[in-house]
Design an enzyme around this catalytic site. Structure first.
Site, PDB file in Angstrom:
ATOM      1  N   GLU A  34     -48.721  32.917 -40.768  1.00 24.76           N
ATOM      2  CA  GLU A  34     -48.669  31.474 -40.518  1.00 24.76           C
ATOM      3  C   GLU A  34     -47.226  30.979 -40.502  1.00 24.76           C
ATOM      4  O   GLU A  34     -46.425  31.334 -41.386  1.00 24.76           O
ATOM      5  CB  GLU A  34     -49.462  30.765 -41.619  1.00 24.76           C
ATOM      6  CG  GLU A  34     -50.367  29.693 -41.137  1.00 24.76           C
ATOM      7  CD  GLU A  34     -51.498  30.176 -40.220  1.00 24.76           C
ATOM      8  OE1 GLU A  34     -51.324  30.128 -38.984  1.00 24.76           O
ATOM      9  OE2 GLU A  34     -52.536  30.593 -40.736  1.00 24.76           O
ATOM     10  N   ASP A  37     -44.697  32.360 -35.991  1.00 25.22           N
ATOM     11  CA  ASP A  37     -44.534  32.524 -34.527  1.00 25.22           C
ATOM     12  C   ASP A  37     -43.221  31.938 -34.023  1.00 25.22           C
ATOM     13  O   ASP A  37     -42.480  32.586 -33.303  1.00 25.22           O
ATOM     14  CB  ASP A  37     -45.762  32.029 -33.731  1.00 25.22           C
ATOM     15  CG  ASP A  37     -46.109  30.559 -33.872  1.00 25.22           C
ATOM     16  OD1 ASP A  37     -45.519  29.861 -34.720  1.00 25.22           O
ATOM     17  OD2 ASP A  37     -46.996  30.101 -33.107  1.00 25.22           O
ATOM     18  N   GLY A 123     -59.367  18.684 -34.654  1.00 28.53           N
ATOM     19  CA  GLY A 123     -58.627  18.349 -35.879  1.00 28.53           C
ATOM     20  C   GLY A 123     -58.910  19.301 -37.018  1.00 28.53           C
ATOM     21  O   GLY A 123     -58.542  19.041 -38.161  1.00 28.53           O
ATOM     22  N   LEU A 126     -58.421  24.757 -35.543  1.00 24.51           N
ATOM     23  CA  LEU A 126     -58.940  25.915 -34.812  1.00 24.51           C
ATOM     24  C   LEU A 126     -58.496  25.897 -33.352  1.00 24.51           C
ATOM     25  O   LEU A 126     -59.076  26.556 -32.506  1.00 24.51           O
ATOM     26  CB  LEU A 126     -60.471  25.961 -34.909  1.00 24.51           C
ATOM     27  CG  LEU A 126     -61.028  26.000 -36.337  1.00 24.51           C
ATOM     28  CD1 LEU A 126     -62.557  26.005 -36.318  1.00 24.51           C
ATOM     29  CD2 LEU A 126     -60.517  27.209 -37.104  1.00 24.51           C
ATOM     30  N   SER A 128     -58.412  23.460 -30.928  1.00 26.86           N
ATOM     31  CA  SER A 128     -59.245  22.854 -29.885  1.00 26.86           C
ATOM     32  C   SER A 128     -58.376  22.427 -28.702  1.00 26.86           C
ATOM     33  O   SER A 128     -58.808  22.495 -27.552  1.00 26.86           O
ATOM     34  CB  SER A 128     -60.002  21.654 -30.445  1.00 26.86           C
ATOM     35  OG  SER A 128     -59.109  20.702 -30.970  1.00 26.86           O
ATOM     36  N   ASP A 173     -51.380  30.224 -30.666  1.00 28.19           N
ATOM     37  CA  ASP A 173     -52.744  29.762 -30.387  1.00 28.19           C
ATOM     38  C   ASP A 173     -53.176  30.088 -28.959  1.00 28.19           C
ATOM     39  O   ASP A 173     -54.273  30.604 -28.717  1.00 28.19           O
ATOM     40  CB  ASP A 173     -52.843  28.253 -30.627  1.00 28.19           C
ATOM     41  CG  ASP A 173     -52.436  27.886 -32.037  1.00 28.19           C
ATOM     42  OD1 ASP A 173     -52.394  28.791 -32.891  1.00 28.19           O
ATOM     43  OD2 ASP A 173     -52.150  26.706 -32.279  1.00 28.19           O
TER      44      ASP A 173
HETATM   45  C1  GLA Z   1     -50.176  25.739 -35.201  1.00 21.99           C
HETATM   46  C2  GLA Z   1     -49.254  26.060 -34.029  1.00 21.99           C
HETATM   47  C3  GLA Z   1     -48.939  27.546 -33.965  1.00 21.99           C
HETATM   48  C4  GLA Z   1     -48.470  28.084 -35.302  1.00 21.99           C
HETATM   49  C5  GLA Z   1     -49.400  27.619 -36.429  1.00 21.99           C
HETATM   50  C6  GLA Z   1     -48.876  28.002 -37.786  1.00 21.99           C
HETATM   51  O1  GLA Z   1     -51.426  26.299 -35.003  1.00 21.99           O
HETATM   52  O2  GLA Z   1     -49.842  25.651 -32.816  1.00 21.99           O
HETATM   53  O3  GLA Z   1     -47.972  27.774 -32.962  1.00 21.99           O
HETATM   54  O4  GLA Z   1     -47.140  27.710 -35.557  1.00 21.99           O
HETATM   55  O5  GLA Z   1     -49.614  26.227 -36.403  1.00 21.99           O
HETATM   56  O6  GLA Z   1     -48.923  29.357 -37.959  1.00 21.99           O
END
Ligand code: GLA
Length: 383
Positions: A34, A37, A123, A126, A128, A173
């Site tokens: 987390e 990226d 929200g 996940l 969306s 994502d």
């Molecule tokens: C969101 C962002 C991702 C990533 C996460 C945290 O989902 O869209 O790019 O930075 O937070 O890991």
């Protein structure tokens, strides 16, 4: 979610002609990795069996007409000649952002009619929004023969999020949504953008992946996400590296002396989290999903204590799920609300669900939405 036939029929009712096709793109759960990226590090998300679907028809003019099967927004109209970052609202920012980002790449973007359906909770952390963007960019790539590679589509949807929607997010994502595969998690190196599919089959290991949507709604266009990103950039600058990817565990002691205490904690999260992703990939290969519980727990503790992106509802969900029998649990996604995941033995599922519901009621929190997810295929045309 409505069937493809229903969606086509609704499209025809709303726009007076059949769509050119229907495309679908999943939401994602991040198993681990987390806020790594945008630090050019490692992530391990998977595409889930909840998706956005778009029925699309190209138009001979530059009008854009957008409608969804949910919400109260009604028909939104726009024009590809004047896509406006400032005024678009709600979910329509995502398709309009995609059109805008394609224009920024120099592509000529036609007008279109679009009907959206989605069962990715909004929200809830996940993705969306990326599901909508990925479904549409796939549709446009095909319908206009734009010839975009998956990587081009990842970067274009990131541009839409960053510069149109105003959320300074990374590439995790949309990569999961576009490149995910059933039965696998996607091991993505965010520096060179190489991916490796890692077998991840919770069901065969007698496990279920529960999502606990805390109903604390979050937005990455808010200040918290950008502030964390800023701390990481500051940390990299002070430590003299291109990105925090270049800092490893053995550098942390020295980094502690160079950084202010808060920036150090932010950096420590990213550095240890990258290491946890690599350990998770190894463990999944050698021992399977049952072995990764402690890494999920450690990831959550790091986000709570070092990165400061959890909230009381997420902490309660994680702690309660663990004490009721989950083998590992953590918040997933950008944080400040949204969902936790709890990897749970099938036999313990009812106990975990009941314990979390009880704990939320006792704390006076809004009842959480608890459901299970499975890995699923990435974005594709469904009709
Ligand atoms: C969101 C962002 C991702 C990533 C996460 C945290 O989902 O869209 O790019 O930075 O937070 O890991």
């Amino acid at each position: 979610m409505s069937s493809t036939d229903d969606l086509r029929a609704r499209f025809e009712g709303a726009f007076g002609a059949a769509p050119d096709g229907v495309w679908q793109a999943p939401g994602r759960v991040n198993l681990i990795g987390e806020h790594t990226d945008y630090n050019e590090g490692f992530v391990l998300p998977f595409a889930i069996d909840r998706a956005a679907r778009v029925a699309v028809r190209l138009r001979p003019d530059s009008s854009v007409r957008l409608l969804s099967t949910f919400g109260s927004q009604g028909l939104t109209t726009a024009d590809t000649g004047s896509l406006d970052r400032g005024t678009s609202k709600g979910w329509t920012r995502y398709p309009l952002g995609v059109l805008w980002a394609l224009q920024q790449r120099g592509l000529s973007v036609p007008g279109l009619d679009l009907l959206l359906d989605s069962d990715v909770p909004r929200g809830a952390g996940l993705s969306s929004s990326h599901a909508i963007e990925c479904a549409l960019i796939l549709a446009l790539n095909e319908l206009t023969n734009a010839g975009l590679s998956p990587e081009d589509m990842v970067l274009a949807t990131q541009r839409a999020e960053n510069d149109f929607v105003g959320a300074p997010t990374g590439i995790m994502d949309q990569s999961a949504s576009l490149r995910g595969s059933a039965g696998h998690a996607l091991f993505l190196d965010c520096r060179d953008r190489n991916v490796r599919l890692i077998p991840f089959d919770a069901e065969s290991a007698g496990l279920v992946m529960l999502v606990i949507d805390t109903r604390v709604s979050h937005s990455h266009a808010g200040g918290g996400y950008a502030a964390r990103r800023g701390s990481c950039e500051l940390g990299a600058e002070v430590l003299g590296v291109k990105a925090l990817r270049d800092v490893d565990l053995t550098d942390l002691e020295e980094a502690c002396g160079l950084l202010d205490p808060e920036t150090f904690r932010r950096v420590r999260h990213v550095v240890t989290e990258n290491d946890r992703v690599l350990q998770t990939v190894d463990l999944l290969g050698s021992s399977g999903p049952r072995a990764i519980g402690p890494l999920l727990d450690a990831s959550h503790a790091s986000m709570r204590d070092d990165f400061g992106i959890s909230c009381p509802e997420l902490d309660l969900a994680v702690e309660t799920a663990r004490s009721a029998g989950a083998i590992g649990a953590r918040m997933t996604g950008g944080g400040f609300g949204g969902s936790a995941i709890a990897l749970t033995p099938v036999a313990a599922e009812p106990r975990v669900r009941a314990a979390v519901e009880r704990a939320f009621a006792r704390a006076g929190y809004t009842a959480p939405d608890i459901f299970s997810v499975r890995t699923a295929a990435g974005a594709r045309r469904v009709e």
